[in-house]
Design a protein around this motif. Structure first.
Motif, PDB file in Angstrom:
ATOM      1  N   ALA A  76       0.769  -1.372  -0.066  1.00  0.00           N
ATOM      2  CA  ALA A  76      -0.069  -0.087  -0.064  1.00  0.00           C
ATOM      3  C   ALA A  76       0.824   1.128  -0.075  1.00  0.00           C
ATOM      4  O   ALA A  76       1.960   1.178   0.436  1.00  0.00           O
ATOM      5  CB  ALA A  76      -0.781  -0.026   1.242  1.00  0.00           C
ATOM      6  N   GLY A  77       0.270   2.255  -0.532  1.00  0.00           N
ATOM      7  CA  GLY A  77       1.078   3.745  -0.439  1.00  0.00           C
ATOM      8  C   GLY A  77       0.885   4.240   0.663  1.00  0.00           C
ATOM      9  O   GLY A  77       1.767   4.803   1.088  1.00  0.00           O
ATOM     10  N   ARG A  78      -0.247   3.796   1.361  1.00  0.00           N
ATOM     11  CA  ARG A  78      -0.727   4.674   2.737  1.00  0.00           C
ATOM     12  C   ARG A  78      -1.402   3.612   3.367  1.00  0.00           C
ATOM     13  O   ARG A  78      -2.083   2.606   2.737  1.00  0.00           O
ATOM     14  CB  ARG A  78      -1.290   6.106   2.444  1.00  0.00           C
ATOM     15  N   HIS A  79      -1.683   3.830   4.583  1.00  0.00           N
ATOM     16  CA  HIS A  79      -2.549   2.824   5.348  1.00  0.00           C
ATOM     17  C   HIS A  79      -3.642   3.713   5.902  1.00  0.00           C
ATOM     18  O   HIS A  79      -3.515   3.642   7.315  1.00  0.00           O
ATOM     19  CB  HIS A  79      -1.884   1.834   6.481  1.00  0.00           C
ATOM     20  N   ASP A  80      -4.413   4.295   5.157  1.00  0.00           N
ATOM     21  CA  ASP A  80      -5.608   4.885   5.783  1.00  0.00           C
ATOM     22  C   ASP A  80      -6.845   4.633   4.900  1.00  0.00           C
ATOM     23  O   ASP A  80      -6.695   4.311   3.940  1.00  0.00           O
ATOM     24  CB  ASP A  80      -5.460   6.634   5.904  1.00  0.00           C
ATOM     25  N   GLY A  81      -7.894   4.866   5.582  1.00  0.00           N
ATOM     26  CA  GLY A  81      -9.296   4.469   5.069  1.00  0.00           C
ATOM     27  C   GLY A  81      -9.435   5.009   3.641  1.00  0.00           C
ATOM     28  O   GLY A  81     -10.081   4.526   2.663  1.00  0.00           O
ATOM     29  N   TRP A  83      -7.190   6.046   1.195  1.00  0.00           N
ATOM     30  CA  TRP A  83      -6.381   5.404   0.296  1.00  0.00           C
ATOM     31  C   TRP A  83      -6.782   4.019   0.073  1.00  0.00           C
ATOM     32  O   TRP A  83      -6.915   3.506  -1.122  1.00  0.00           O
ATOM     33  CB  TRP A  83      -5.024   5.310   0.552  1.00  0.00           C
ATOM     34  N   LEU A  84      -7.100   3.275   0.945  1.00  0.00           N
ATOM     35  CA  LEU A  84      -7.628   1.853   1.040  1.00  0.00           C
ATOM     36  C   LEU A  84      -8.862   2.025  -0.017  1.00  0.00           C
ATOM     37  O   LEU A  84      -9.063   1.073  -0.867  1.00  0.00           O
ATOM     38  CB  LEU A  84      -7.904   1.361   2.191  1.00  0.00           C
ATOM     39  N   ASP A  85      -9.951   2.715   0.206  1.00  0.00           N
ATOM     40  CA  ASP A  85     -11.327   2.917  -0.445  1.00  0.00           C
ATOM     41  C   ASP A  85     -10.799   3.116  -1.954  1.00  0.00           C
ATOM     42  O   ASP A  85     -11.357   2.529  -2.938  1.00  0.00           O
ATOM     43  CB  ASP A  85     -12.020   3.790  -0.045  1.00  0.00           C
ATOM     44  N   GLU A  86      -9.809   4.263  -1.978  1.00  0.00           N
ATOM     45  CA  GLU A  86      -9.615   4.567  -3.453  1.00  0.00           C
ATOM     46  C   GLU A  86      -8.782   3.357  -4.369  1.00  0.00           C
ATOM     47  O   GLU A  86      -9.132   3.221  -5.528  1.00  0.00           O
ATOM     48  CB  GLU A  86      -8.546   5.650  -3.615  1.00  0.00           C
ATOM     49  N   PHE A  87      -7.957   2.478  -3.573  1.00  0.00           N
ATOM     50  CA  PHE A  87      -7.378   1.600  -4.203  1.00  0.00           C
ATOM     51  C   PHE A  87      -8.152   0.576  -4.660  1.00  0.00           C
ATOM     52  O   PHE A  87      -8.213  -0.148  -5.694  1.00  0.00           O
ATOM     53  CB  PHE A  87      -6.095   1.360  -3.349  1.00  0.00           C
ATOM     54  N   ALA A  88      -9.248   0.236  -3.674  1.00  0.00           N
ATOM     55  CA  ALA A  88     -10.259  -0.955  -3.924  1.00  0.00           C
ATOM     56  C   ALA A  88     -10.777  -0.642  -5.059  1.00  0.00           C
ATOM     57  O   ALA A  88     -10.948  -1.430  -6.148  1.00  0.00           O
ATOM     58  CB  ALA A  88     -11.029  -1.200  -2.782  1.00  0.00           C
ATOM     59  N   ARG A  89     -11.287   0.648  -5.209  1.00  0.00           N
ATOM     60  CA  ARG A  89     -12.158   1.096  -6.352  1.00  0.00           C
ATOM     61  C   ARG A  89     -11.272   1.097  -7.827  1.00  0.00           C
ATOM     62  O   ARG A  89     -11.759   0.479  -8.718  1.00  0.00           O
ATOM     63  CB  ARG A  89     -12.665   2.378  -6.385  1.00  0.00           C
ATOM     64  N   HIS A  90     -10.021   1.362  -7.656  1.00  0.00           N
ATOM     65  CA  HIS A  90      -8.845   1.432  -8.767  1.00  0.00           C
ATOM     66  C   HIS A  90      -8.695   0.093  -9.427  1.00  0.00           C
ATOM     67  O   HIS A  90      -8.933  -0.124 -10.528  1.00  0.00           O
ATOM     68  CB  HIS A  90      -7.823   2.245  -8.446  1.00  0.00           C
ATOM     69  N   ALA A  91      -8.335  -0.621  -8.383  1.00  0.00           N
ATOM     70  CA  ALA A  91      -7.838  -1.996  -8.757  1.00  0.00           C
ATOM     71  C   ALA A  91      -9.023  -2.943  -9.132  1.00  0.00           C
ATOM     72  O   ALA A  91      -8.889  -3.662 -10.421  1.00  0.00           O
ATOM     73  CB  ALA A  91      -7.048  -2.771  -7.741  1.00  0.00           C
ATOM     74  N   SER A  92     -10.171  -2.425  -8.699  1.00  0.00           N
ATOM     75  CA  SER A  92     -11.465  -3.481  -9.071  1.00  0.00           C
ATOM     76  C   SER A  92     -12.067  -3.160 -10.392  1.00  0.00           C
ATOM     77  O   SER A  92     -12.708  -3.917 -11.149  1.00  0.00           O
ATOM     78  CB  SER A  92     -12.503  -3.020  -8.250  1.00  0.00           C
ATOM     79  N   SER A  93     -11.511  -1.775 -11.096  1.00  0.00           N
ATOM     80  CA  SER A  93     -12.046  -1.271 -12.248  1.00  0.00           C
ATOM     81  C   SER A  93     -11.611  -2.091 -13.466  1.00  0.00           C
ATOM     82  O   SER A  93     -12.131  -1.673 -14.433  1.00  0.00           O
ATOM     83  CB  SER A  93     -11.910   0.193 -12.439  1.00  0.00           C
ATOM     84  N   PHE A  94     -10.519  -2.647 -13.181  1.00  0.00           N
ATOM     85  CA  PHE A  94      -9.677  -3.435 -14.334  1.00  0.00           C
ATOM     86  C   PHE A  94     -10.549  -4.750 -14.810  1.00  0.00           C
ATOM     87  O   PHE A  94     -10.499  -5.511 -13.862  1.00  0.00           O
ATOM     88  CB  PHE A  94      -8.461  -3.527 -14.133  1.00  0.00           C
ATOM     89  N   GLU A  95     -10.727  -4.862 -16.089  1.00  0.00           N
ATOM     90  CA  GLU A  95     -11.335  -6.167 -16.318  1.00  0.00           C
ATOM     91  C   GLU A  95     -10.525  -7.261 -15.950  1.00  0.00           C
ATOM     92  O   GLU A  95     -10.752  -8.599 -16.078  1.00  0.00           O
ATOM     93  CB  GLU A  95     -11.804  -6.163 -17.665  1.00  0.00           C
ATOM     94  N   GLU A  96      -9.033  -6.895 -16.380  1.00  0.00           N
ATOM     95  CA  GLU A  96      -7.929  -8.057 -16.384  1.00  0.00           C
ATOM     96  C   GLU A  96      -7.987  -8.769 -15.139  1.00  0.00           C
ATOM     97  O   GLU A  96      -7.306  -9.654 -14.720  1.00  0.00           O
ATOM     98  CB  GLU A  96      -6.776  -7.331 -16.621  1.00  0.00           C
TER      99      GLU A  96
END
Length: 157
Positions: A76-81, A83-96
């Motif tokens: 993780a780039g940071r360990h705060d809520g 960032w975690l929410d943003e990363f979950a949305r970002h990574a989940s958005s990829f069909e791959e």
């Protein structure tokens, strides 16, 4: 949601459905020793209880050209809520990305990524790392799939 009691017949039905959800209710009923109506009712009960979440078609990845499976580990780039929410949305958005886990241990996240080739993976990788602040990313390429199953183990029931 109430806890559902699973008996031997329910377990047999779940096993059959995991192998082939296209089997007719009449055929399943015969295989588990019921008539069609009670069998259908049991399946409906298992669905309503949330044990059967959905029925899908499983596709053949190599025949679709998805011959490369990559496991991407991320710190993780940071360990705060936020960032975690943003990363979950970002990574989940990829069909791959076909599977995505938050992990314990050295790396915080594990992505299972399926692509056609190295060029496709490189394109995915650049979009992944450019979209959000990450601390570390490492990738491992699967050389051979030894076992693959979507079936949940039921022996403990």
């Amino acid at each position: 949601m109430e806890k559902i009691s699973i008996d031997t017949v329910d377990k047999k039905l779940l096993t059959l459905l995991q192998k082939n959800a296209d089997v007719s209710v009449a055929e399943m009923a015969e295989l588990v020793g019921l008539t069609a109506t009670p069998c259908w009712r049991r399946i409906q009960r298992l669905q309503q209880a949330g044990l059967i979440t959905r029925k899908v078609a499983l596709l053949d990845a190599p025949k679709l050209g998805l011959s490369m499976t990559v496991f991407v580990q991320i710190k993780a780039g940071r360990h705060d809520g936020k960032w975690l929410d943003e990363f979950a949305r970002h990574a989940s958005s990829f069909e791959e990305v076909v599977e995505f886990y938050r992990m314990s241990g050295e790396y915080d996240y594990l992505l299972k990524v399926m692509v056609t080739d190295m060029q496709c993976f490189d394109h995915f990788y650049k979009r992944l790392v450019n979209g959000i602040d990450l601390n570390d990313v490492t990738s491992s390429f699967a050389m051979e799939q030894i076992k693959y199953s979507t079936a949940m183990p039921l022996q403990h029931l």
